[in-house]
Design an enzyme around this catalytic site. Structure first.
Site: not given
Length: 263
Positions: A31, A62, A84, A86-87, A114, A202-203, A226, A238
């Site tokens: 990201s 992305h 991902h 979650y997608e 990220a 998350m990746s 962050n 985000h």
């Protein structure tokens, strides 16, 4: 190891559109880090949506395109955007970039992301070399941990030395994988810190495991964009990811170019 039948089909499509049979290095851009594509010379870009059997990246930050070209005389393919779980993609599909890198015969894979900082010594903008992972809620098979872990730690030390030679300050730590898409709660971050996590995202973990199975030399780098929930008391947004990535994009690009040449 056998690969899904759509992987060689994708390679055939790409070679018909000008890609070579073999590529020196592959880069997966996380990201906000897609600007590295601007550093690829003599480049050719194909949107993911134009490639048969390719998923489409839907996450902000992305671009969703495959870039082929050269960096310092080395042939490079860059995935500007990843897939991902979650997608809605199953784990087998999230590792498609790694499998495609394998059929192009890459001798080095550079994975970036990220991530939220868990380690209280980390600051936004730090680059963390991943030397270990913690897998939460991930359903993928993996290679023998003993051989993989020791080899990956050696790769991380090599990346650390290359960064040092380039005058780039880095952290080294453990990446904790979560499925997402929601950010973690304060209680979860507190627990993750006790587990030994230094950064959370998350990746990447599925990709690292697939790279180990395919015996690809791999470097993995997290940009701390962050502070994770509860670290600063601020609400997570985000937009922080893009802002932090923009500030660090030139340093990140210099490190990736160094890895393409020296790793």
């Amino acid at each position: 190891m056998s690969l899904p039948e759509y992987i060689p089909e994708i390679k055939s499509f790409l070679t018909e559109h000008g890609f070579p049979e073999q590529v020196d290095a592959a880069v997966i851009l996380g990201s906000g880090l897609g600007s590295f594509g601007d550093h690829i010379e003599n480049s050719d870009t194909i949107p993911y949506e134009d490639i048969p059997s390719f998923p489409v990246s839907t996450v902000e930050g992305h671009s969703g395109s495959l870039i082929f070209g050269e960096v310092g005389g080395k042939s490079v393919v860059a995935f500007s955007g990843r897939f991902h779980h979650y997608e809605g993609h199953d784990f087998a599909k999230t590792v498609l970039p790694v499998q495609l890198a394998s059929v192009f015969g890459v001798n080095k894979l550079i994975i970036s992301n990220a991530a939220g900082g868990i380690n209280l010594r980390y600051h936004v903008g730090d680059l963390m070399i991943i030397d270990s992972i913690i897998k939460q809620f991930m359903m993928v098979s993996e290679p023998a941990v003993s051989t993989w872990s020791s080899r990956f730690e050696e790769y991380a030390l090599e990346v650390k030395q290359i960064a040092r030679d380039l005058g780039i300050e880095t952290q080294m730590g453990t990446y904790l994988y979560v499925k997402g898409p929601n950010y973690e709660s304060k209680a979860e971050i507190k627990a993750f810190r006790k587990m030994g996590g230094d950064a959370v995202g998350m990746s990447t973990a599925p990709e690292l495991i697939e790279a180990a199975k395919l015996d690809i030399k791999t470097a993995a780098i997290s940009l701390i964009t962050n502070a994770a929930a509860g670290v600063t008391g601020e609400k997570l947004d985000h937009a922080e990811v893009k802002e932090a990535a923009d500030k660090k994009k030139e340093v990140f690009a210099r490190l990736v170019k160094g890895l393409i040449q020296q790793f």
